[in-house]
Motif scaffolding. Structure first.
Motif, PDB file in Angstrom:
ATOM      1  N   ALA A   1       4.125  -8.869   2.134  1.00  0.00           N
ATOM      2  CA  ALA A   1       3.343  -7.919   2.938  1.00  0.00           C
ATOM      3  C   ALA A   1       3.187  -6.585   2.210  1.00  0.00           C
ATOM      4  N   LEU A   2       4.252  -6.131   1.545  1.00  0.00           N
ATOM      5  CA  LEU A   2       4.163  -4.903   0.760  1.00  0.00           C
ATOM      6  C   LEU A   2       3.115  -5.041  -0.340  1.00  0.00           C
ATOM      7  N   GLU A   3       3.113  -6.187  -1.011  1.00  0.00           N
ATOM      8  CA  GLU A   3       2.143  -6.423  -2.092  1.00  0.00           C
ATOM      9  C   GLU A   3       0.722  -6.479  -1.528  1.00  0.00           C
ATOM     10  N   ALA A   4       0.558  -7.108  -0.359  1.00  0.00           N
ATOM     11  CA  ALA A   4      -0.777  -7.229   0.241  1.00  0.00           C
ATOM     12  C   ALA A   4      -1.346  -5.864   0.613  1.00  0.00           C
ATOM     13  N   GLU A   5      -0.476  -4.922   0.980  1.00  0.00           N
ATOM     14  CA  GLU A   5      -0.929  -3.582   1.330  1.00  0.00           C
ATOM     15  C   GLU A   5      -0.873  -2.613   0.146  1.00  0.00           C
TER      16      GLU A   5
END
Length: 422
Positions: free
Chosen positions: A316-320
């Motif tokens: 999720a961190l990478e996606a954002e």
């Protein structure tokens, strides 16, 4: 023959573990703020614990557990989730006798499930979770949900969706169970083999089926919210009121059932709505389990908790596009030339480390220019140079790499000089 890592597992290299450490520290600090205390349970338990605690009809128990027989003929299982082990420890150690209740615990460690590996889903994965055992107050449900949301928001995530449902108490679930059986029975032959079995054993699990999710009978299945008795309805209303008071947004979804048999009343999931996150959007989930402690031999005490996957949190961190600060920086890099200087350098490195500084030195006998390059790569604040002439004079050259300013001082005064700055 090369020996490779088992399928469904992964190595975390130093550049990755820095990110993991920041996440783990954030979660531990959050636990302190919410007044939850760490518990560590074994990585394997008696298989019966998960059969009784998680549920015989769940996919976890039927398809995904790593179970083996030890040399004493005992059936043991690598833990597939954390709640059952925490509940077992709560009962075995008689935590219900502690004067302060509820008992508020958190755990962090590896779990094991035999699943088809895919992005964000491995056979060994790391879970962080909390359990609040000993209270049936809707306010503690809201606290657990708020904690779960903070786990993501404190790390900078914004594209989040909280989904909420009530599974009701035992009376409500039994009424809903019969309604589900009556509804799906005429379509039994059209359902997958798993759902045909679930129809007899645990019809609520039909609503969580990925194979039959588009079957017409799923679209108009009886809603649990229509079968909640007065107590269950009021409990759900109160949980939502607490969340409203906190300003936490949520969406009610009566199809949310979670994958474990022990849930009652509140159930919730947190999902990522970030572009490119993937088809499986769930980040974490949890809920209330009012019968679990009793099912594994304890008193009639209720609890609530949630668990998240660190791997999916990182996705999720990478996606954002969120990068956590994990730079590898040194306070000092000690550069030596000559054998005597190297002995003096080892002594100085040890002294500086004992004083609390992050320090390193060369161990490959590189030239001085190469050692300075290493100091730059490590983003050292200071380079301390000791050569043959410095040994003779009992001094060291300290250079501040940011601006090139340097001093020559007695070796015994280096620590004090570094503490003061040039």
């Amino acid at each position: 023959m090369n020996i490779h890592i088992p399928r469904g597992t992964e190595d975390l290299l130093p550049e990755q573990t820095k990110t993991w450490q920041i996440i783990e520290d954030t979660l531990k600090q959050l636990s302190e703020r919410y007044h939850y205390h760490e518990i560590r349970t074994p990585m394997f338990e008696r298989t019966e614990l998960f059969q009784r605690g998680v549920g015989d009809t769940t996919d976890i128990v039927q398809k995904e557990m790593y179970t083996f027989t030890d040399r004493g003929g005992r059936s043991l299982t690598l833990r597939p989730e954390g709640t059952a082990s925490v509940a077992r420890s709560y009962v075995q150690n008689k935590m219900h006798g502690n004067p302060e209740q509820p008992t508020k615990l958190y755990y962090l460690g590896p779990m094991f499930r035999y699943e088809r590996p895919q992005q964000g889903r491995t056979r060994q994965f790391t879970q962080f979770g909390i359990e609040a055992i000993g209270s049936a107050d809707p306010a503690i449900d809201a606290e657990v949900i708020a904690f779960a949301m903070d786990c993501y928001q404190d790390l900078g995530l914004k594209s989040l969706k909280l989904v909420l449902n009530s599974l009701g108490d035992h009376e409500s679930r039994e009424a809903h169970r019969q309604a589900l059986v009556d509804h799906f029975k005429p379509h039994e032959d059209e359902l997958c083999s798993d759902c045909q079995m679930r129809l007899e054993q645990n019809p609520l699990r039909l609503l969580d089926c990925k194979v039959d999710q588009d079957h017409p009978s799923m679209q108009n299945a009886p809603s649990i919210l229509d079968y909640l008795n007065d107590y269950s309805q009021q409990y759900f209303i109160d949980v939502k009121k607490h969340l409203d008071a906190m300003g936490i947004d949520y969406v009610v979804d009566d199809a949310l059932v979670r994958g474990l048999d022990y849930y009652t009343h509140t159930a919730f999931e947190i999902m990522s709505e970030a572009d490119g996150f993937g088809s499986i959007t769930t980040l974490s989930g949890g809920g209330r389990y009012n019968g679990l402690i009793q099912d594994i031999g304890g008193p009639e005490i209720s609890g609530i908790g949630f668990a998240l996957s660190i791997e999916r949190l990182i996705m999720a961190l990478e996606a954002e596009g969120i990068s956590l600060d994990s730079e590898d920086e040194l306070d000092c890099y000690v550069i030596t030339m000559g054998d005597e200087a190297k002995f003096a350098g080892s002594k100085l490195v040890y002294q500086l480390r004992k004083a609390g500084f992050i320090v390193d030195q060369d161990y490959l006998d590189k030239k001085m220019k190469a050692q300075f390059k290493a100091a730059d790569r490590y983003q050292a604040s200071y380079a301390i140079v000791i050569g043959e002439s410095e040994i003779e004079q009992g001094v060291a050259n300290i250079k501040r790499l940011e601006d090139g300013e340097q001093k020559t001082i007695a070796i015994d005064d280096v620590k004090a000089q570094i503490e003061q700055g040039l």
